[in-house]
Structures are given as structure tokens and as C-alpha cells.
Design a protein around this motif. Structure first.
Motif, PDB file in Angstrom:
ATOM      1  N   ALA A   1       0.839  -1.205   0.000  1.00  0.00           N
ATOM      2  CA  ALA A   1       0.000   0.000   0.000  1.00  0.00           C
ATOM      3  C   ALA A   1       0.869   1.249   0.000  1.00  0.00           C
ATOM      4  O   ALA A   1       0.554   2.236  -0.674  1.00  0.00           O
ATOM      5  CB  ALA A   1      -0.937   0.001   1.199  1.00  0.00           C
ATOM      6  N   ALA A   2       1.985   1.202   0.719  1.00  0.00           N
ATOM      7  CA  ALA A   2       2.897   2.350   0.747  1.00  0.00           C
ATOM      8  C   ALA A   2       3.506   2.593  -0.638  1.00  0.00           C
ATOM      9  O   ALA A   2       3.604   3.735  -1.089  1.00  0.00           O
ATOM     10  CB  ALA A   2       4.006   2.125   1.777  1.00  0.00           C
ATOM     11  N   HIS A   3       3.884   1.526  -1.321  1.00  0.00           N
ATOM     12  CA  HIS A   3       4.437   1.635  -2.680  1.00  0.00           C
ATOM     13  C   HIS A   3       3.388   2.205  -3.631  1.00  0.00           C
ATOM     14  O   HIS A   3       3.689   3.059  -4.464  1.00  0.00           O
ATOM     15  CB  HIS A   3       4.930   0.258  -3.141  1.00  0.00           C
ATOM     16  CG  HIS A   3       5.553   0.256  -4.494  1.00  0.00           C
ATOM     17  ND1 HIS A   3       5.213  -0.673  -5.441  1.00  0.00           N
ATOM     18  CD2 HIS A   3       6.479   1.063  -5.070  1.00  0.00           C
ATOM     19  CE1 HIS A   3       5.905  -0.447  -6.543  1.00  0.00           C
ATOM     20  NE2 HIS A   3       6.680   0.610  -6.342  1.00  0.00           N
ATOM     21  N   ASP A   4       2.153   1.746  -3.498  1.00  0.00           N
ATOM     22  CA  ASP A   4       1.071   2.253  -4.336  1.00  0.00           C
ATOM     23  C   ASP A   4       0.838   3.735  -4.043  1.00  0.00           C
ATOM     24  O   ASP A   4       0.625   4.530  -4.962  1.00  0.00           O
ATOM     25  CB  ASP A   4      -0.208   1.452  -4.095  1.00  0.00           C
ATOM     26  CG  ASP A   4      -1.244   1.674  -5.179  1.00  0.00           C
ATOM     27  OD1 ASP A   4      -0.869   1.866  -6.360  1.00  0.00           O
ATOM     28  OD2 ASP A   4      -2.444   1.654  -4.855  1.00  0.00           O
ATOM     29  N   GLY A   5       0.898   4.111  -2.774  1.00  0.00           N
ATOM     30  CA  GLY A   5       0.737   5.520  -2.400  1.00  0.00           C
ATOM     31  C   GLY A   5       1.829   6.391  -2.991  1.00  0.00           C
ATOM     32  O   GLY A   5       1.561   7.485  -3.496  1.00  0.00           O
ATOM     33  N   LYS A   6       3.075   5.915  -2.949  1.00  0.00           N
ATOM     34  CA  LYS A   6       4.193   6.672  -3.536  1.00  0.00           C
ATOM     35  C   LYS A   6       4.029   6.779  -5.050  1.00  0.00           C
ATOM     36  O   LYS A   6       4.297   7.827  -5.633  1.00  0.00           O
ATOM     37  CB  LYS A   6       5.525   6.010  -3.200  1.00  0.00           C
ATOM     38  CG  LYS A   6       5.928   6.177  -1.765  1.00  0.00           C
ATOM     39  CD  LYS A   6       7.238   5.459  -1.473  1.00  0.00           C
ATOM     40  CE  LYS A   6       7.564   5.541  -0.001  1.00  0.00           C
ATOM     41  NZ  LYS A   6       8.788   4.797   0.328  1.00  0.00           N
TER      42      LYS A   6
END
Length: 138
Positions: free
Chosen positions: A66-71
Motif C-alpha cells: 500500500a505504501a508503494h502504491d501511495g508513492k
């Protein structure tokens, strides 16, 4: 050719979502900054719709978390700033020149079409690029 056709269809869907959200906002809000707020609402809706479609079907991107998708979404949004200036320039320009909702929407649609052409190249080279291979460790 398939990617270009899909991209055009998704751009049209995001444009419809953008203009639809603007129109819904205008029907709901009758206070100050009506047009500006409607454009902001439409931009947000169109951005999310286009990101979801591009990510999955154009670039076949799978986020690692989810963090990678957010970035990735943040970078996608950043690349959209320049193209949004183009879009808003056309939309507000048509509004200033013609003074009607219909012509403002036409200006917005034209600005989005031009912006999406530029955005594809930006996204391809900076947002959804393939990870660089690392040299094997000895």
C-alpha cells in the motif's frame, strides 16, 4: 496500437468522470467559487479514475505494498501537475472567452485530451517504468 486505443478510451472515461463530477458539483453547490470548486472536484475524480485504469490496464503495474502504491500515486499526481495546467488553461480560457458552461466543458475536454497525450509519455518514463536491474553480487 491496442495500448493507444485503450489509453484513448480510458482518457475519454476519465474525462467523462471529470466533467460529470463538475456538473454534479455545480448542481449541488451555489456558493462562492462555484466554478473553481467544481473544476477541483472534477480534477480529483478524473485523476483517481485515470490512475486506476492506467495502473492496471496500460502499464500493468502491481504495487508491492500500500505504501508503494501511495508513492506511485503521488508521483503520478506530480506528473499530472503540468498536464493539469494545460487542462485548466483551456477550461478557464474557454470560460473567460465564451462565458457558458458548455464552452467551458468543451475547453476542459480539449485541454484534457492534450494533457493526456503528454501525461502518457511522462508516466511511461517516470512513473511506471520498469525497475532497473541490479548487478549480481559476487
Amino acid at each position: 496500437m491496442r495500448i493507444a486505443l485503450l489509453y484513448a478510451v480510458f482518457a475519454a472515461l476519465a474525462t467523462a468522470a471529470n466533467i460529470g463530477a463538475q456538473d454534479m458539483w455545480l448542481r449541488w453547490w451555489h456558493g462562492p467559487y462555484t466554478v473553481t470548486l467544481s473544476v477541483l472536484a472534477g480534477t480529483a475524480v478524473g485523476l483517481v479514475v485515470k490512475y486506476m485504469l492506467d495502473k492496471r490496464y496500460i502499464f500493468r503495474f502491481k504495487a508491492q505494498s500500500a505504501a508503494h502504491d501511495g508513492k506511485t500515486f503521488a508521483l503520478y499526481t506530480l506528473m499530472g501537475v503540468l498536464t493539469t495546467v494545460i487542462f485548466w488553461g483551456f477550461e478557464f480560457g474557454f470560460h473567460a472567452v465564451f462565458g457558458t458552461r458548455e464552452m467551458r466543458y468543451l475547453g476542459g475536454a480539449l485541454g484534457l485530451a492534450i494533457g493526456y497525450l503528454a501525461k502518457y509519455q511522462l508516466d511511461k518514463h517516470f512513473v511506471f517504468r520498469a525497475p532497473t536491474a541490479t548487478a549480481p553480487h559476487a
